[in-house]
Design a protein around this motif. Structure first.
Motif, short mmCIF file in Angstrom:
data_model
loop_
_atom_site.label_atom_id
_atom_site.label_comp_id
_atom_site.label_asym_id
_atom_site.label_seq_id
_atom_site.Cartn_x
_atom_site.Cartn_y
_atom_site.Cartn_z
N GLN A 92 -35.25 11.76 -2.30
CA GLN A 92 -36.69 11.78 -2.53
C GLN A 92 -37.17 13.19 -2.85
O GLN A 92 -36.69 14.16 -2.25
CB GLN A 92 -37.45 11.31 -1.29
N VAL A 93 -38.10 13.27 -3.79
CA VAL A 93 -38.76 14.54 -4.12
C VAL A 93 -40.25 14.22 -4.27
O VAL A 93 -40.62 13.34 -5.07
CB VAL A 93 -38.21 15.15 -5.43
N GLY A 94 -41.07 14.90 -3.49
CA GLY A 94 -42.51 14.70 -3.59
C GLY A 94 -42.93 13.27 -3.31
O GLY A 94 -43.86 12.77 -3.94
N GLY A 95 -42.24 12.59 -2.41
CA GLY A 95 -42.57 11.21 -2.07
C GLY A 95 -42.09 10.18 -3.06
O GLY A 95 -42.30 8.98 -2.88
N MET A 96 -41.41 10.60 -4.13
CA MET A 96 -40.89 9.66 -5.13
C MET A 96 -39.39 9.49 -4.94
O MET A 96 -38.68 10.45 -4.61
CB MET A 96 -41.17 10.17 -6.55
N ASP A 97 -38.91 8.26 -5.12
CA ASP A 97 -37.49 7.95 -4.97
C ASP A 97 -36.74 8.19 -6.28
O ASP A 97 -37.23 7.84 -7.36
CB ASP A 97 -37.30 6.49 -4.55
N PHE A 98 -35.56 8.77 -6.16
CA PHE A 98 -34.68 9.02 -7.30
C PHE A 98 -33.27 8.63 -6.92
O PHE A 98 -32.92 8.55 -5.74
CB PHE A 98 -34.70 10.51 -7.69
N SER A 99 -32.45 8.41 -7.93
CA SER A 99 -31.01 8.24 -7.70
C SER A 99 -30.27 9.06 -8.75
O SER A 99 -30.78 9.31 -9.84
CB SER A 99 -30.59 6.77 -7.75
N GLY A 100 -29.08 9.51 -8.38
CA GLY A 100 -28.29 10.33 -9.29
C GLY A 100 -26.82 10.03 -9.17
O GLY A 100 -26.38 9.41 -8.19
N THR A 101 -26.07 10.45 -10.16
CA THR A 101 -24.62 10.28 -10.15
C THR A 101 -23.89 11.59 -10.44
O THR A 101 -22.67 11.63 -10.42
CB THR A 101 -24.17 9.23 -11.19
N GLN A 102 -24.64 12.64 -10.71
CA GLN A 102 -24.04 13.94 -11.02
C GLN A 102 -23.48 14.55 -9.74
O GLN A 102 -24.20 14.71 -8.77
CB GLN A 102 -25.13 14.84 -11.59
N ILE A 103 -22.21 14.89 -9.75
CA ILE A 103 -21.61 15.50 -8.58
C ILE A 103 -21.82 17.01 -8.63
O ILE A 103 -22.30 17.61 -7.68
CB ILE A 103 -20.12 15.15 -8.48
N ARG A 104 -21.49 17.61 -9.77
CA ARG A 104 -21.69 19.05 -9.96
C ARG A 104 -22.65 19.26 -11.13
O ARG A 104 -22.52 18.61 -12.16
CB ARG A 104 -20.36 19.74 -10.28
N ALA A 105 -23.56 20.19 -10.96
CA ALA A 105 -24.49 20.50 -12.05
C ALA A 105 -23.71 20.97 -13.27
O ALA A 105 -22.77 21.74 -13.15
CB ALA A 105 -25.48 21.57 -11.60
N GLY A 106 -24.09 20.47 -14.43
CA GLY A 106 -23.43 20.87 -15.67
C GLY A 106 -22.30 19.95 -16.09
O GLY A 106 -21.82 20.05 -17.21
N GLU A 107 -21.88 19.03 -15.22
CA GLU A 107 -20.77 18.15 -15.58
C GLU A 107 -21.12 17.15 -16.66
O GLU A 107 -20.23 16.56 -17.25
CB GLU A 107 -20.24 17.40 -14.35
N GLN A 108 -22.40 16.92 -16.91
CA GLN A 108 -22.75 15.98 -17.97
C GLN A 108 -22.35 16.52 -19.33
O GLN A 108 -22.25 15.78 -20.29
CB GLN A 108 -24.23 15.60 -17.92
N PHE A 109 -22.11 17.83 -19.43
CA PHE A 109 -21.72 18.42 -20.70
C PHE A 109 -20.21 18.40 -20.89
O PHE A 109 -19.72 18.26 -21.99
CB PHE A 109 -22.24 19.85 -20.80
N TYR A 110 -19.48 18.57 -19.81
CA TYR A 110 -18.02 18.56 -19.91
C TYR A 110 -17.46 18.45 -18.50
O TYR A 110 -17.80 19.23 -17.64
CB TYR A 110 -17.53 19.86 -20.56
#
Length: 145
Positions: A92-110
């Motif tokens: 949660q950020v600012g009362g809003m729910d989120f979900s993610g799958t990124q383990i390490r920042a920047g991995e979506q690029f390589y």
């Protein structure tokens, strides 16, 4: 030039012509090949730089508590398989729910994981595990563990 040297000159010109033709035909193969491999190298280098830039930016991201809701090793392929971790978490950020799958920042690029690293990652983040999620304050949908 006399008549005795004329056949030698013609033979030399023919040999030079053959080398020119072979050279030009090799250029027809080499130039596209260099373009393809050069373009691929440029793309991979660009993605790597983008990943490193995001990783550096993520060092200053704020954090929030989260919980792992899915954790498994994904195996894809037939003759040549790839093994990668799949970790999904809620936060949660600012009362809003989120979900993610990124383990390490920047991995979506390589990203690249060995099979063992993938299994170790799933062991580190089992379903139900409480985790610290780092998120981009400008875009809370961008997050990493």
């Amino acid at each position: 030039m006399n008549e005795a040297t004329l056949p030698i000159v013609v033979a030399i010109i023919c040999v030079i012509g053959v080398f020119i033709i072979i050279g030009l035909s090799m250029l027809g193969f080499l130039v596209p090949s260099l373009g393809i491999f050069g373009g691929l190298g440029w793309f991979l280098n660009k993605r790597s730089k983008e990943g490193k830039a995001m990783l550096a930016a993520a060092q200053s991201w704020p954090s929030t508590p989260g919980e792992v809701i899915k954790s498994r090793v994904q195996v894809r392929g037939g003759d040549h398989t790839t093994v990668s971790p799949y970790i999904m978490y809620n936060y949660q950020v600012g009362g809003m729910d989120f979900s993610g799958t990124q383990i390490r920042a920047g991995e979506q690029f390589y990203k690249s994981h060995t099979s063992q690293q993938s299994y170790d990652m799933v062991d580190k983040y089992p379903v139900g595990a409480k985790v610290t999620v780092y998120y981009n304050p400008k875009d809370p949908t961008q997050a990493a563990l």
